[in-house]
Design an enzyme around this catalytic site. Structure first.
Site, PDB file in Angstrom:
ATOM      1  CG  ASN A   1      -1.599   1.334   1.443  1.00 20.71           C
ATOM      2  OD1 ASN A   1      -2.568   1.621   0.759  1.00 20.71           O
ATOM      3  ND2 ASN A   1      -1.098   2.177   2.356  1.00 20.71           N
ATOM      4  CD  GLU A   2      -1.117   6.056   0.511  1.00 24.95           C
ATOM      5  OE1 GLU A   2      -0.457   6.551   1.424  1.00 24.95           O
ATOM      6  OE2 GLU A   2      -2.200   6.541   0.111  1.00 24.95           O
TER       7      GLU A   2
ATOM      8  CD  GLU B   1      -5.976   4.390   1.141  1.00 27.06           C
ATOM      9  OE1 GLU B   1      -5.751   5.562   1.532  1.00 27.06           O
ATOM     10  OE2 GLU B   1      -5.268   3.409   1.455  1.00 27.06           O
TER      11      GLU B   1
HETATM   12  O1  AHR Z   1      -7.002   6.273   4.782  1.00 23.76           O
HETATM   13  C1  AHR Z   1      -6.019   6.747   5.648  1.00 23.76           C
HETATM   14  C2  AHR Z   1      -4.623   6.582   5.084  1.00 23.76           C
HETATM   15  O2  AHR Z   1      -4.470   7.382   3.956  1.00 23.76           O
HETATM   16  C3  AHR Z   1      -4.277   5.194   4.605  1.00 23.76           C
HETATM   17  O3  AHR Z   1      -3.840   4.364   5.622  1.00 23.76           O
HETATM   18  C4  AHR Z   1      -3.159   5.461   3.631  1.00 23.76           C
HETATM   19  O4  AHR Z   1      -3.076   4.465   2.637  1.00 23.76           O
HETATM   20  C5  AHR Z   1      -3.487   6.832   3.094  1.00 23.76           C
HETATM   21  O5  AHR Z   1      -2.385   7.649   3.080  1.00 23.76           O
END
Ligand code: AHR
Length: 546
Positions: free
Chosen positions: A218-219, A342
């Protein structure tokens, strides 16, 4: 500030429809200031139900106090899961839920969340050092009791009828651990030690979970490892290689895509994948976009911040088209689709319902417009977007629900998801809206503009669903709707607006912002006029002939 009086509000939300009988949709109505052409014979693609997806992270009040209350709780629950949440979710047909993060995922060891609950370890939560947490001292929300693990999440998915989408830890666990998680979830009953461990949770967990969607990190450009695209591509391939057992499931791996407009992240990752001919191991490419307005207030916003937020949300359209174009430079056969896993409006933490709800915030009709225009954008790009997950389900960022102890409410964003559920699985068709654009001076004193009306349309079983957002704070739009290629037989309208755009639902007054009940609209033939109230989201359900 714009405050609609009660009279304005009532006048603007009455379902006004005027059939323009006998017209074959050639000329334009003089009654209208705006137009929407619905081109039924110009299909875009099937709207993946997964576009209406959700996201649950172990963060603040999302899991504990939100989803999970525990089996012994006095709060009504189904095996520990908040009953009111399950019931409200079932009503909107959630297709998929992403879990357990977010940034949390790259610190999570799934082994901690299996086996007898009382023996599971308590761990430090990824978010412990967030500055918002500092003043609160040593609160429980900084630690994870691991009561809600893989089996509990799968039960949640079964209860609400959604598919699981698991985010894999790529930063702090090896690929082997990922393979074991796949085995734990998907190997046949009784086949392996992990399958036997899975079954210990109860009869319903004996059969494999059949998890299809797996996010690999993730990211990864940030909290997920601070990699370069090339480094991440190498890690990705190691995790997602063909050597991962499928157990008969068509596994769909999602790569950790860019933050907003970072096209180079996409371009460089895709180049690496092309070089290693690895596109068959990449089903989706994750894009994250949070919109915000300069003053950051969820409720106490002024007119500028209203438009700034909608303008920021509207960036989704160019993010989709620009990344899609870059992906196509190397993925010429278009094997990879976008997964916006997201998205949402992220405000300051001044209105959360409990201080431990990190990134908790209230929600107004402004957020409902963000949801409406974003979902419409996904529908209009149904050929490119295969999944999307609003952040986050409950008590965090743009939530559909707020909860604390036994208190629970539906936000305006929930109502948009309920109104838009009809689009799921339907065939998206092209619309051409035309309305005077909205113009304003933004927080940085720049002249800005946004379309005056926008939306999306889809067709399923003789019903054409048209959803439309009017971003203007005070002006309704008298709109001629021309349905090209079909005759309208009947129409119904559902409108979500607010008496005051700062209104929001509270535990004491949970029905302050609610959609109207569906009302009949006078509409037959190929065109009719409909008034879209100021600052509103509308759903028109049109029964159409051939
Ligand atoms: O949704 C909150 C955060 O935002 C998540 O954990 C991350 O992936 C994003 O930066």
């Amino acid at each position: 500030m714009t405050i609609l009086t009660r009279r304005d509000f009532v006048a603007s939300t009455v379902a006004v429809g005027l059939a323009l009988t006998g017209r074959r949709g050639r000329g334009r109505s003089r009654l209208a200031d705006s137009h929407i052409d619905v081109l039924v014979d110009e299909p875009i693609g099937t709207i993946a139900p997964e576009i209406y997806g959700h996201f649950v992270e172990h963060l603040g009040g999302v899991v504990y106090d939100g989803v999970w209350v525990g089996e012994k709780s006095r709060i009504p629950n189904i095996g520990g899961i908040r009953r009111a949440l399950v019931e409200a979710l079932r009503a909107i047909h959630p297709a998929v839920v992403r879990w357990p993060g977010g940034c949390f995922a790259d610190s999570y060891d799934w082994h901690d969340g299996i086996g007898p609950r009382e023996r599971r370890p308590r761990r430090t939560n990824f978010w412990i050092d967030d500055p918002h947490f500092q003043p609160l001292g040593n609160v429980a929300a900084k630690y994870d009791p691991n009561e809600f693990g893989t089996n509990e999440f799968m039960r949640f998915c079964r209860l609400i009828g959604g598919q699981p989408y698991l985010a894999v830890n790529l930063r702090t666990l090896p690929a082997r651990s990922f393979m074991e998680w796949v085995e734990y979830c998907n190997s046949p009953a009784g086949s392996t030690t992990l399958a036997e461990q899975r079954a210990l949770a109860g009869a319903a967990d004996r059969e494999p979970f059949g998890v299809r969607y797996w996010g690999i990190g993730n990211e990864s450009w940030g909290c997920g490892g601070n990699f370069t695209p090339e480094e991440y591509a190498a890690e990705y391939r190691r995790f997602a290689t063909w050597a991962v057992p499928s157990y008969g499931v068509k596994l769909a791996f999602v790569g950790s895509g860019p933050s907003g407009g970072d096209l180079e992240w996409t371009r460089r990752f895709f180049r690496e994948m092309a070089e290693r001919r690895s596109f068959d191991r990449l089903w989706g490419w994750a894009l994250h976009h949070y919109c915000s307005a300069p003053n950051g207030e969820a409720v106490a916003f002024d007119d500028t911040a209203w438009y700034d937020l909608l303008g920021s949300a509207n960036r989704m359209e160019s993010l989709i088209t620009s990344h899609w174009q870059v992906m196509g430079e190397t993925d010429r056969d278009r094997r990879v689709k976008l997964v916006v896993d997201e998205w949402g409006a992220w405000h300051k933490m001044t209105t959360n319902v409990d201080p431990t709800h990190l990134f908790g915030q209230q929600s107004t009709i402004r957020d409902a417009l963000v949801a409406g225009l974003t979902l419409d954008t996904f529908n209009r790009h149904a050929d490119k977007v295969a999944m999307a997950n609003i952040a986050q389900l409950i008590n965090c960022i743009q939530s559909l629900f707020l909860a604390h102890d036994d208190k629970f409410l539906l936000t305006p964003t929930y109502h948009v998801f309920a109104m838009y559920a009809a689009h799921q699985g339907a065939r998206a068709v092209r619309i051409v809206p035309s309305a005077s654009p909205v113009t304003w001076t933004d927080g940085q004193k720049q002249e800005r503009s946004l379309w005056g009306l926008n939306g999306s349309a889809s067709l399923a079983n003789g019903t054409l669903t048209l959803t439309v957002t009017n971003p203007h704070l005070t002006e309704p739009r008298e709109t001629e709707i021309a349905v090209r290629g079909r005759a309208v037989r009947s129409a119904r309208a559902t409108t979500l607006g607010a008496r005051d755009v700062h209104d929001h639902n509270t535990f004491e007054a949970p029905r302050t912002v609610m959609p109207t009940a569906a009302q009949d609209v006078s509409a037959t033939g190929s065109a009719f006029v409909y008034r879209f109230p100021a600052a509103s989201v509308t759903k028109l359900e049109l029964t159409v002939g051939s």
